[in-house]
Design a protein around this motif. Structure first.
Motif, PDB file in Angstrom:
ATOM      1  N   THR A 124       0.796  -1.222   0.000  1.00 33.14           N
ATOM      2  CA  THR A 124       0.000   0.000   0.000  1.00 33.14           C
ATOM      3  C   THR A 124       0.832   1.277   0.000  1.00 33.14           C
ATOM      4  N   GLU A 125       2.080   1.194   0.419  1.00 37.19           N
ATOM      5  CA  GLU A 125       2.971   2.356   0.399  1.00 37.19           C
ATOM      6  C   GLU A 125       4.401   1.852   0.476  1.00 37.19           C
ATOM      7  N   SER A 126       5.355   2.731   0.234  1.00 34.05           N
ATOM      8  CA  SER A 126       6.757   2.309   0.251  1.00 34.05           C
ATOM      9  C   SER A 126       7.597   3.301   1.045  1.00 34.05           C
ATOM     10  N   PHE A 127       8.648   2.765   1.675  1.00 38.54           N
ATOM     11  CA  PHE A 127       9.562   3.565   2.478  1.00 38.54           C
ATOM     12  C   PHE A 127      10.984   3.044   2.273  1.00 38.54           C
ATOM     13  N   SER A 128      11.949   3.922   2.436  1.00 40.84           N
ATOM     14  CA  SER A 128      13.329   3.460   2.532  1.00 40.84           C
ATOM     15  C   SER A 128      13.558   2.975   3.959  1.00 40.84           C
ATOM     16  N   ILE A 129      14.636   2.218   4.158  1.00 38.96           N
ATOM     17  CA  ILE A 129      14.953   1.728   5.493  1.00 38.96           C
ATOM     18  C   ILE A 129      15.231   2.902   6.436  1.00 38.96           C
ATOM     19  N   ASN A 130      15.910   3.913   5.932  1.00 36.29           N
ATOM     20  CA  ASN A 130      16.159   5.105   6.748  1.00 36.29           C
ATOM     21  C   ASN A 130      14.856   5.776   7.174  1.00 36.29           C
ATOM     22  N   GLU A 131      13.904   5.859   6.269  1.00 42.46           N
ATOM     23  CA  GLU A 131      12.620   6.484   6.587  1.00 42.46           C
ATOM     24  C   GLU A 131      11.880   5.706   7.664  1.00 42.46           C
ATOM     25  N   MET A 132      11.938   4.369   7.582  1.00 43.58           N
ATOM     26  CA  MET A 132      11.265   3.565   8.604  1.00 43.58           C
ATOM     27  C   MET A 132      11.911   3.738   9.971  1.00 43.58           C
TER      28      MET A 132
END
Length: 234
Positions: A124-132
């Motif tokens: 449903t959405e995407s994030f970088s590892i840094n963002e998480m």
């Protein structure tokens, strides 16, 4: 897309085999199939599992089976650094466990046509590892260090990512998106069992570029059974 698919692990490779088999039987035998390419699942409860304690699901946070968000939440609660592999720019599709169940339901209620092989990107959405990592720190109000480790995996740490995920939404999926409340609820589950946290299992012990994990080689450098047992058991 690259064709054939470029799997990043033996686990992913097994899924690629399944995709090819499904596509073939649809083309050759007129079967119909929906291939759900699922992103990283997070969350520990659904509306159904909260009805009884015996329905509680697993919460993996180790370096082998645990998802990155679960690991970050456990590390935040334990007061240890949040460990990011490499630069942390790897981007991944994310999916709430509630939406995982709903996606399967929608695929069943809206089956493919006879002879059709279709692929749905199930996230449903995407994030970088840094963002998480930053989301977890912000949502929980903690001051844990974000620590970058040498990436034990064979993967691009910075890459183009623009996967479409509209088909399930078109069928009626209403996503549960990752926000501070969701992360706080995960942390509450972890805090209830804080005494059970084992920080050592969050350290990456399998180096993908190596032919065996370091611990297996230390135990028995010439023993293939020991190596295989270690890799299989994490």
């Amino acid at each position: 897309m690259p064709f054939p698919k470029q799997p990043g692990s033996f686990y992913h490779l097994s899924k690629v085999h399944d995709s090819h088999n499904l596509a073939f039987v649809c083309r050759a035998w007129g079967l119909r199939a929906t291939d759900l390419n699922q992103g990283i699942v997070y969350g520990q409860v659904t509306d159904e599992t909260v009805m009884h304690p015996a329905l509680a699901t697993r919460f993996d946070y180790d370096a082998v089976f645990g998802t990155v968000l679960n690991r970050f939440v456990v590390q935040a609660v334990a007061g240890t650094p949040l460990t990011v592999y490499g630069r942390g720019d790897q981007t991944r599709g994310m999916l709430n466990i509630k939406d995982t169940v709903r996606c399967i339901e929608l695929a069943l209620l809206n089956p493919a046509r006879t002879g059709e092989y279709r692929v749905f990107n199930q996230f449903t959405e995407s994030f970088s590892i840094n963002e998480m990592a930053a989301l977890v720190v912000s949502a929980l109000g903690v001051e844990n260090e974000i620590q970058h480790l040498t990436d034990p995996r064979v993967e691009l740490e910075e890459h183009y990512y623009n996967a479409a995920h509209t088909k399930l939404v078109d069928l009626g999926l209403v996503p549960h998106l990752l926000d501070a409340d969701t992360i706080a609820r995960l942390a509450a589950i972890v805090r209830e069992r804080r005494d059970h946290i084992d920080p050592s299992v969050m350290e990456p012990t399998i180096q993908w570029r190596a032919t065996a994990s370091p611990s297996a080689l230390r135990e028995s450098p010439a023993s293939l059974p020991a190596i295989l047992e270690n890799v299989a058991g994490g």
